[in-house]
Each structure stands twice: as structure tokens, then as C-alpha cells.
Design a protein around this motif. Structure first.
Motif, PDB file in Angstrom:
ATOM      1  N   ALA A   1      -2.693  -6.666  -1.834  1.00 36.31           N
ATOM      2  CA  ALA A   1      -2.479  -6.170  -0.471  1.00 36.31           C
ATOM      3  C   ALA A   1      -2.795  -7.301   0.493  1.00 36.31           C
ATOM      4  O   ALA A   1      -3.189  -8.386   0.085  1.00 36.31           O
ATOM      5  CB  ALA A   1      -3.359  -4.952  -0.190  1.00 36.31           C
TER       6      ALA A   1
ATOM      7  N   ARG B   1       0.825  -1.208   0.000  1.00 40.51           N
ATOM      8  CA  ARG B   1       0.000   0.000   0.000  1.00 40.51           C
ATOM      9  C   ARG B   1       0.861   1.261   0.000  1.00 40.51           C
ATOM     10  O   ARG B   1       0.651   2.163  -0.829  1.00 40.51           O
ATOM     11  CB  ARG B   1      -0.948   0.009   1.201  1.00 40.51           C
ATOM     12  N   ASP B   2       1.811   1.361   0.904  1.00 47.85           N
ATOM     13  CA  ASP B   2       2.600   2.587   1.024  1.00 47.85           C
ATOM     14  C   ASP B   2       3.372   2.877  -0.256  1.00 47.85           C
ATOM     15  O   ASP B   2       3.455   4.035  -0.688  1.00 47.85           O
ATOM     16  CB  ASP B   2       3.566   2.479   2.206  1.00 47.85           C
TER      17      ASP B   2
ATOM     18  N   GLU C   1      -9.242  -3.271   2.554  1.00 46.53           N
ATOM     19  CA  GLU C   1      -9.290  -1.806   2.593  1.00 46.53           C
ATOM     20  C   GLU C   1      -8.019  -1.171   2.035  1.00 46.53           C
ATOM     21  O   GLU C   1      -8.057  -0.078   1.453  1.00 46.53           O
ATOM     22  CB  GLU C   1      -9.561  -1.298   4.015  1.00 46.53           C
ATOM     23  N   ASP C   2      -6.888  -1.847   2.174  1.00 48.99           N
ATOM     24  CA  ASP C   2      -5.656  -1.331   1.587  1.00 48.99           C
ATOM     25  C   ASP C   2      -5.716  -1.393   0.064  1.00 48.99           C
ATOM     26  O   ASP C   2      -5.303  -0.450  -0.631  1.00 48.99           O
ATOM     27  CB  ASP C   2      -4.454  -2.131   2.092  1.00 48.99           C
TER      28      ASP C   2
ATOM     29  N   ARG D   1      -4.903  -6.568   3.122  1.00 47.96           N
ATOM     30  CA  ARG D   1      -6.237  -6.211   3.632  1.00 47.96           C
ATOM     31  C   ARG D   1      -7.044  -5.606   2.492  1.00 47.96           C
ATOM     32  O   ARG D   1      -6.506  -4.849   1.667  1.00 47.96           O
ATOM     33  CB  ARG D   1      -6.135  -5.203   4.785  1.00 47.96           C
TER      34      ARG D   1
ATOM     35  N   MET E   1      -5.462   1.702  -2.640  1.00 49.36           N
ATOM     36  CA  MET E   1      -4.496   1.716  -3.733  1.00 49.36           C
ATOM     37  C   MET E   1      -5.178   1.998  -5.070  1.00 49.36           C
ATOM     38  O   MET E   1      -4.696   2.795  -5.881  1.00 49.36           O
ATOM     39  CB  MET E   1      -3.763   0.377  -3.771  1.00 49.36           C
TER      40      MET E   1
END
Length: 364
Positions: free
Chosen positions: A126, A106-107, A130-131, A128, A135
Motif C-alpha cells: 500500500a 486497499r480498495d 494504515e491501509d 500508507r 488489508m
């Protein structure tokens, strides 16, 4: 699928095209060497005249001392290297290939989107849901492409199967059986760390088969049931995740598919493992084995098993597709939304395991 031994490559005339005089080479940054496919991508991109390459692996400092990563790994590969992601982004890449630990995708993807770079991200997208959603939203907002790295999608065997299904040769698809079995990952300890990997064999292997089904059926999964265990490699303290799993997936059109996603290949086997998919329809049954093309036997007086794989290099075909989409503005496939759908299957399977194998319904 964590292959450290790729099939031998059959050279293709268009595998590494020359840059045209009026077209500047694409600037490509391979970020992190955590994933084993990073070495393949770097080797394929390094000598392309239509690509300028840079690499960075700042998280190498957190890996075990016996793992070769960072600048020493780049030097082994003969690739240009910078020490930080900030330096790589300051270089102005057109394309970023994310090969970091799954929990760190993600980051890196969000930073790439902010820098205006198109992204090819290793699978799973990812750890998760939500991640993955964040993205996709970031890449959409930045107007950049996001592709999930599923190289088996580009195998000639799958293309043939997909053509048969699309032509109606199998009738209505009723279901099938997929396998993605391999050795327990070695040389990259994070693969067996549930926090960094997002799980074990289930997270590692289900997504490849789920991607093929996503493309083949054109339908979303609606229900998932899964069981896992740690019988295999249970005495190895380095392995902290599930090593065997069986996942049942129901699709919107009613197809039922079972996936064996185990790290069940012995350490001494001559190859990393493989993937198969059998599809059953009202009009017939077809099975593919994309990594099955090989010559094998015994050598050295019958004391050593030989295994020579041959056929297309799927990483090369995938990279060619992605870079072509970047140049033309076409949407790559499998895209980020495919990665999200396959991640939802994994997340549902993990929820099923926690609840003792109950059926988990996916939200429509």
C-alpha cells in the motif's frame, strides 16, 4: 522493480502442471493492468490447464491516451476480459492478483477479501501503513491468504545466499549493501506520480531489498535514515517524484545495510536495470546478482548492443508458490505482514527525507 523485459525462461517440468482429474482449475482474476508485471502474470496464467483466467482494468479510462490498457491490452495478451471489478467478482474467483496503482490496492484487496478470494498483491502492499494494516485485517477476518509480490525472493541466487546464512557460513551478519536501480518507468505514467505511486524511486525500489533482508535476517528494522534528490530526469515534467535515493537501515540484531534505490539506468540501456545484494558477516562476504546471468555484446556491425538474459523466470516461480499455497492451505511467503514490515521501512525513509535526513526510529 519495473521490468518490461523479463529474463529468458529456462523451461521447468513443473512450471505449468496439468490439472488433476479430481481437481477443478483455480479461477484467477487479474485486476488492473496498471503495473507492468500484469502482462507477465497474464501470459503465465493464460495457457495453464489448472487455471481459468479473467481480467479487468476499469481504471484504464483514467490513464494517458498513449498508454495501452483495458480491453485492447487484454486482446493483445489473448486474455478474457470484463469491464468492471464487479463483473470479475461475480464470476467467483478463487484468487485475485492485484496490479492496480499502489494507492488503489486497499480498495481492491478489501473487495477481494469480501468476495472470499485469496490475494496476491503487487508491491508495495500500500502507500500508507494504515491501509496495509486494514488489508491484512480484512484478509484475516475473511480467512483468505494475502501475499505480497516480491519475485526476487524466489531467485536461486537468493536461495543459495539464504542457505549460507542459515548454515552459519558467514558467521554473524554485520551488514551489507543493496542496489535496485532501473530506468525511469515508461509506459505507465502513474509510477512517477507521488499520489498514485506513494513516492518515486524510493517507494518503487527499497521494498525489494527490504524483503530480502526481512527473510535473510528474520529481524525487524529498528531505525532508518534516508536522503533523496531529483537530479536524474529533473528536466522531465512527467517525473514528479524523487529519482535518486540512499537509505540506511539498522536491524534489531545490529546489522547495518545501505540501499541505493535510484532510477539511474539510462533510457537507451539494453535492459531495465537490476538488483544486487552484498552481505558481510564475521565469517565472510557474499554478493548476489539475480538478474546478472546474461550474454551481451555488440551486433549489427557494432552499432547495437545485444543483451540476452537467461535463467529462471521469477514471476513464474512466485506464481507457482502462491497457487500451491492456495491449493494446500499453506501460508505463502512473503505474506501480507512482510509487505507491512517493508512498507514501514519505506514510510520511515520518507519521514527521514522530510526531516532533512534525520534518523527515524521504528516502533517495536
Amino acid at each position: 522493480m519495473n521490468s518490461t523485459t523479463q529474463p529468458a525462461v529456462v523451461p521447468s517440468a513443473d512450471a505449468t502442471p496439468d490439472a488433476t482429474p479430481d481437481e477443478a482449475p483455480l479461477r484467477v482474476a487479474v485486476l488492473s493492468f496498471a503495473h507492468v508485471h500484469a502482462a507477465s502474470y497474464v501470459s503465465l496464467l493464460r495457457d495453464r490447464p489448472d487455471v481459468e483466467l479473467i481480467t479487468a482494468d476499469p481504471d484504464a479510462a483514467t490513464s494517458p491516451a498513449d498508454e495501452v490498457r483495458g480491453r485492447p491490452f487484454a486482446e493483445q495478451l489473448g486474455a478474457p476480459y470484463v469491464d468492471t471489478y464487479a463483473e470479475a467478482f461475480a464470476w467467483g474467483p478463487d484468487v485475485v492478483i492485484v496490479c492496480s496503482e499502489n494507492a488503489r490496492h486497499r480498495d481492491v484487496v478489501l473487495a477481494a477479501a469480501e468476495a472470499g478470494a485469496h490475494v496476491l498483491c503487487e508491491k508495495p502492499l500500500a502507500t500508507r501503513v494504515e491501509d496495509a494494516e486494514a488489508m491484512i485485517a480484512a484478509c484475516d477476518a475473511a480467512g483468505v491468504q494475502l501475499m505480497t509480490a516480491y519475485p526476487v525472493r524466489f531467485s536461486p541466487e537468493f536461495a543459495t545466499l539464504r542457505g549460507l546464512v542459515d548454515a552459519g557460513a558467514l558467521g554473524t551478519v554485520l551488514g551489507g549493501t543493496g542496489t535496485n536501480n532501473g530506468k525511469v518507468p515508461a509506459g505507465r505514467a502513474w509510477f512517477t506520480d507521488p499520489e498514485l505511486a506513494g513516492g518515486g524511486a524510493l517507494a518503487d525500489h527499497v521494498v525489494h531489498v527490504a524483503d530480502l533482508l526481512d527473510a535473510l535476517l528474520g529481524e525487524e528494522a529498528v531505525a532508518v535514515r534516508a536522503v533523496t534528490n531529483r537530479v536524474l530526469h529533473g528536466d522531465d515534467p512527467r517525473v514528479r517524484a524523487e529519482t535518486g535515493g540512499l537509505v540506511s537501515i539498522t536491524y534489531a540484531g545490529g546489522a547495518e545495510v545501505t540501499v541505493d534505490c535510484s532510477w539511474s539506468v539510462p533510457d537507451g540501456a539494453p535492459t531495465w536495470g537490476g538488483l544486487t545484494l552484498q552481505v558481510v558477516g564475521t565469517g565472510g562476504t557474499v554478493e548476489i546478482d539475480p538478474f546478472g546471468a546474461r550474454v551481451d555484446g555488440l551486433v549489427a556491425g557494432g552499432t547495437q548492443q545485444a543483451w540476452l538474459g537467461f535463467g529462471a523466470n521469477l514471476d513464474a516461480l512466485m506464481l507457482e508458490h502462491f497457487l500451491d499455497c492456495v491449493r494446500t492451505g499453506a501460508t505463502p511467503g512473503p505474506d501480507g505482514r512482510t509487505g507491512l514490515r517493508t512498507l514501514r521501512v519505506v514510510a520511515a525513509a520518507q519521514e527521514s527525507v522530510v526531516t532533512g535526513g534525520a534518523v527515524v526510529r521504528l516502533a517495536s
